[in-house]
Each structure stands twice: as C-alpha cells, then as structure tokens.
Design a protein around this motif. Structure first.
Motif, PDB file in Angstrom:
ATOM      1  N   ALA A 181       0.818  -1.216   0.000  1.00 37.41           N
ATOM      2  CA  ALA A 181       0.000   0.000   0.000  1.00 37.41           C
ATOM      3  C   ALA A 181       0.852   1.266   0.000  1.00 37.41           C
ATOM      4  O   ALA A 181       0.479   2.286  -0.603  1.00 37.41           O
ATOM      5  N   ASN A 182       2.017   1.215   0.665  1.00 38.91           N
ATOM      6  CA  ASN A 182       2.889   2.386   0.750  1.00 38.91           C
ATOM      7  C   ASN A 182       4.016   2.378  -0.280  1.00 38.91           C
ATOM      8  O   ASN A 182       4.563   3.428  -0.605  1.00 38.91           O
ATOM      9  N   ALA A 183       4.359   1.201  -0.770  1.00 38.40           N
ATOM     10  CA  ALA A 183       5.496   1.067  -1.687  1.00 38.40           C
ATOM     11  C   ALA A 183       5.292   1.830  -2.988  1.00 38.40           C
ATOM     12  O   ALA A 183       6.232   2.410  -3.534  1.00 38.40           O
ATOM     13  N   HIS A 184       4.063   1.828  -3.494  1.00 38.82           N
ATOM     14  CA  HIS A 184       3.787   2.431  -4.799  1.00 38.82           C
ATOM     15  C   HIS A 184       2.938   3.691  -4.685  1.00 38.82           C
ATOM     16  O   HIS A 184       2.267   4.074  -5.631  1.00 38.82           O
ATOM     17  N   SER A 185       2.972   4.313  -3.516  1.00 36.86           N
ATOM     18  CA  SER A 185       2.161   5.505  -3.267  1.00 36.86           C
ATOM     19  C   SER A 185       3.053   6.680  -2.880  1.00 36.86           C
ATOM     20  O   SER A 185       4.126   6.499  -2.306  1.00 36.86           O
ATOM     21  N   ASN A 186       2.603   7.891  -3.198  1.00 32.06           N
ATOM     22  CA  ASN A 186       3.315   9.103  -2.767  1.00 32.06           C
ATOM     23  C   ASN A 186       2.479   9.881  -1.754  1.00 32.06           C
ATOM     24  O   ASN A 186       2.631  11.095  -1.600  1.00 32.06           O
ATOM     25  N   SER A 187       1.578   9.169  -1.075  1.00 30.96           N
ATOM     26  CA  SER A 187       0.720   9.813  -0.075  1.00 30.96           C
ATOM     27  C   SER A 187       1.522  10.221   1.152  1.00 30.96           C
ATOM     28  O   SER A 187       2.646   9.745   1.376  1.00 30.96           O
ATOM     29  N   LEU A 188       0.945  11.083   1.977  1.00 32.06           N
ATOM     30  CA  LEU A 188       1.606  11.475   3.220  1.00 32.06           C
ATOM     31  C   LEU A 188       1.775  10.280   4.157  1.00 32.06           C
ATOM     32  O   LEU A 188       2.786  10.169   4.856  1.00 32.06           O
ATOM     33  N   THR A 189       0.795   9.386   4.152  1.00 32.00           N
ATOM     34  CA  THR A 189       0.905   8.174   4.970  1.00 32.00           C
ATOM     35  C   THR A 189       2.108   7.348   4.533  1.00 32.00           C
ATOM     36  O   THR A 189       2.894   6.883   5.370  1.00 32.00           O
ATOM     37  N   ALA A 190       2.280   7.172   3.229  1.00 31.63           N
ATOM     38  CA  ALA A 190       3.393   6.372   2.708  1.00 31.63           C
ATOM     39  C   ALA A 190       4.740   7.008   3.028  1.00 31.63           C
ATOM     40  O   ALA A 190       5.649   6.340   3.541  1.00 31.63           O
ATOM     41  N   ILE A 191       4.879   8.301   2.761  1.00 33.10           N
ATOM     42  CA  ILE A 191       6.149   8.994   2.969  1.00 33.10           C
ATOM     43  C   ILE A 191       6.517   9.042   4.448  1.00 33.10           C
ATOM     44  O   ILE A 191       7.668   8.832   4.831  1.00 33.10           O
ATOM     45  N   THR A 192       5.526   9.302   5.297  1.00 35.46           N
ATOM     46  CA  THR A 192       5.780   9.368   6.741  1.00 35.46           C
ATOM     47  C   THR A 192       6.150   7.994   7.291  1.00 35.46           C
ATOM     48  O   THR A 192       7.054   7.872   8.135  1.00 35.46           O
ATOM     49  N   THR A 193       5.471   6.961   6.817  1.00 38.05           N
ATOM     50  CA  THR A 193       5.766   5.593   7.268  1.00 38.05           C
ATOM     51  C   THR A 193       7.178   5.196   6.883  1.00 38.05           C
ATOM     52  O   THR A 193       7.916   4.599   7.684  1.00 38.05           O
ATOM     53  N   VAL A 194       7.573   5.519   5.667  1.00 36.85           N
ATOM     54  CA  VAL A 194       8.937   5.208   5.202  1.00 36.85           C
ATOM     55  C   VAL A 194       9.963   5.936   6.071  1.00 36.85           C
ATOM     56  O   VAL A 194      10.975   5.351   6.486  1.00 36.85           O
ATOM     57  N   ALA A 195       9.702   7.207   6.379  1.00 38.73           N
ATOM     58  CA  ALA A 195      10.628   7.969   7.225  1.00 38.73           C
ATOM     59  C   ALA A 195      10.786   7.304   8.589  1.00 38.73           C
ATOM     60  O   ALA A 195      11.890   7.244   9.148  1.00 38.73           O
ATOM     61  N   HIS A 196       9.684   6.790   9.121  1.00 41.06           N
ATOM     62  CA  HIS A 196       9.737   6.094  10.416  1.00 41.06           C
ATOM     63  C   HIS A 196      10.614   4.842  10.341  1.00 41.06           C
ATOM     64  O   HIS A 196      11.450   4.602  11.225  1.00 41.06           O
ATOM     65  N   GLU A 197      10.445   4.046   9.284  1.00 44.02           N
ATOM     66  CA  GLU A 197      11.229   2.812   9.161  1.00 44.02           C
ATOM     67  C   GLU A 197      12.701   3.123   8.922  1.00 44.02           C
ATOM     68  O   GLU A 197      13.584   2.411   9.419  1.00 44.02           O
ATOM     69  N   ILE A 198      12.975   4.185   8.179  1.00 45.72           N
ATOM     70  CA  ILE A 198      14.363   4.624   8.008  1.00 45.72           C
ATOM     71  C   ILE A 198      14.926   5.095   9.353  1.00 45.72           C
ATOM     72  O   ILE A 198      16.115   4.933   9.642  1.00 45.72           O
ATOM     73  N   GLY A 199      14.044   5.646  10.188  1.00 42.78           N
ATOM     74  CA  GLY A 199      14.463   6.020  11.542  1.00 42.78           C
ATOM     75  C   GLY A 199      15.012   4.829  12.304  1.00 42.78           C
ATOM     76  O   GLY A 199      16.006   4.942  13.032  1.00 42.78           O
ATOM     77  N   HIS A 200      14.389   3.661  12.132  1.00 43.66           N
ATOM     78  CA  HIS A 200      14.903   2.440  12.769  1.00 43.66           C
ATOM     79  C   HIS A 200      16.264   2.056  12.187  1.00 43.66           C
ATOM     80  O   HIS A 200      17.162   1.602  12.914  1.00 43.66           O
TER      81      HIS A 200
END
Length: 228
Positions: A79-98
C-alpha cells in the motif's frame, strides 16, 4: 464488582480506540499527494543513499511496514510502496528512523532485538510445557507440576508485556527524534504537511501504547484468574 466493570470498560477503550483512530488517520492521508514526486520505495532508496546506510536494502512486503535489524532490510507494505501519499512517505521515514538507530547502535533497539529472539525460544518451550502438563497431572501429584504450569503461563503472558514495554522507547525515538527531523531538515514536506506527518506518527505511537496496555491487561486477568 462495579469498580471492576468500570476498570474493564476503561481498559477496553484505552486498548481499542487508539487502533481505530490510527486507522482513520492513515486512511485519511492515503490519497496521492500533488507535490511529492516519488513513491514510498523510491523515497526509501533515496534516504538510504543520502544517509549512507551501508548494507541496508529496501523491499516490498505483504507483512506490514517494518525494519529488520538482523537482515538489514527496510520492508515497505504494498500500500505504501507504490504511493506518494503522506501516509506512505511518513511511514517510510519512520522505518528509516529504525535503520538510523541501527547504524548508530541505539542501545534500546539492540536490547529489543535480543529480547525478541530470546522470547521466541522461551515462548516455544512455554507452549510445549503447557501442552504436556495436563498429561503429567494424573501421573505426578507434586507441587513441581503446578510450578511448571505457572512458569509456562507466566512466560506466555508476561513476555509480551516486556516486549511491548521495551518497544515504546524504540518507536517513539524512531518517530520523533529521527523521522520528524529527517523530514523537516530534508525539506520534503511543507509546513502544513509536516504537521500532518507529526499527527500520523503520533497516531501510530498510540497503537504501541495500546498494545502495551492490552498485554498488561491480559497478564492482570490471568493472575486474577489464578487467585480464584
């Protein structure tokens, strides 16, 4: 009895509403964003290169967004891999935080990873013990059987409590000390979208708080049942 009913209702609300609220927030911001140029996968790859996360890979998954510190993989849901939504971008930033926590040897992440590995082994043996104790009771009427049953049950109910509590500082750090500054300093979002990203991260954090309360509640119910 009335106090217990009220307590049960309060705990039910505290453990249920955050999850419902989080789903509502995430769904609200899943629409394509008009000004964000790349997808979640592309954003993850960009951040990995920018922050020199050597050896870290990114891949799509059906198992939910997460960072695997053992495999060194940032896994992004379809759902987030192929989306440029705020949910997708914010979620990716969180995982990169890990992944950044891992890079800089954040102690709490290492402790949680080690705890999860040990917990898997402990819960496996606890499950086996709970399966065989009914067979042992007719054969051996000793306190050891009861002790074994209590120990196995405590591991099965208590270990999730420890894991959830150890998860809280790791998740809050990844969201508010890494993902938010990462988004702000990189100027990926405007001021309004940055506030929305903060709200998304806060909503997600509340699900971990709810999970901790839920595991504590389950342990409390189990201990209370033993007293009867």
């Amino acid at each position: 009895m009335g106090i217990l009913i009220v307590l049960f209702i309060v705990l039910f609300i505290l453990t249920t509403l955050p999850s419902l609220w989080t789903k509502a927030i995430l769904n609200k911001h899943r629409t394509p964003h008009p000004y964000i140029p790349g997808t979640g996968l592309q954003f993850a790859e960009h951040l990995i290169q920018k922050h020199e996360l050597t050896g870290v890979k990114v891949e799509e998954t059906e198992q939910g967004d997460h960072y695997d510190p053992i495999e060194k993989v940032v896994r992004i849901s379809t759902a987030n891999a192929h989306s440029n939504s705020l949910t997708a971008i914010t979620t990716v930033a969180h995982e990169i935080g890990h992944a950044l926590q891992d890079k800089y040897d954040y102690p709490e992440l290492k402790q949680r990873t080690a705890l999860i590995e040990r917990a898997a082994i402990m819960q496996k043996f606890a499950g086996m013990a709970l399966m065989i104790t009914p067979l042992l009771i007719p054969l051996a009427h000793t306190p050891m059987v009861a002790l074994l049953t209590f120990g196995a049950g405590f591991i099965a109910m208590g270990v999730p409590v420890i894991i959830h509590l150890s998860t809280l500082p790791v998740e809050f750090d990844a969201s508010f000390k890494r993902a938010l500054p990462l988004l702000e300093q990189g100027e990926y979002l405007n001021k309004k979208d940055h506030k929305t990203a903060k709200r998304i991260l806060f909503a997600c954090a509340m699900t971990y708080v709810a999970a901790s309360l839920s595991s504590l509640f389950n342990l409390w119910k189990w201990l209370k049942a033993l007293k009867r």
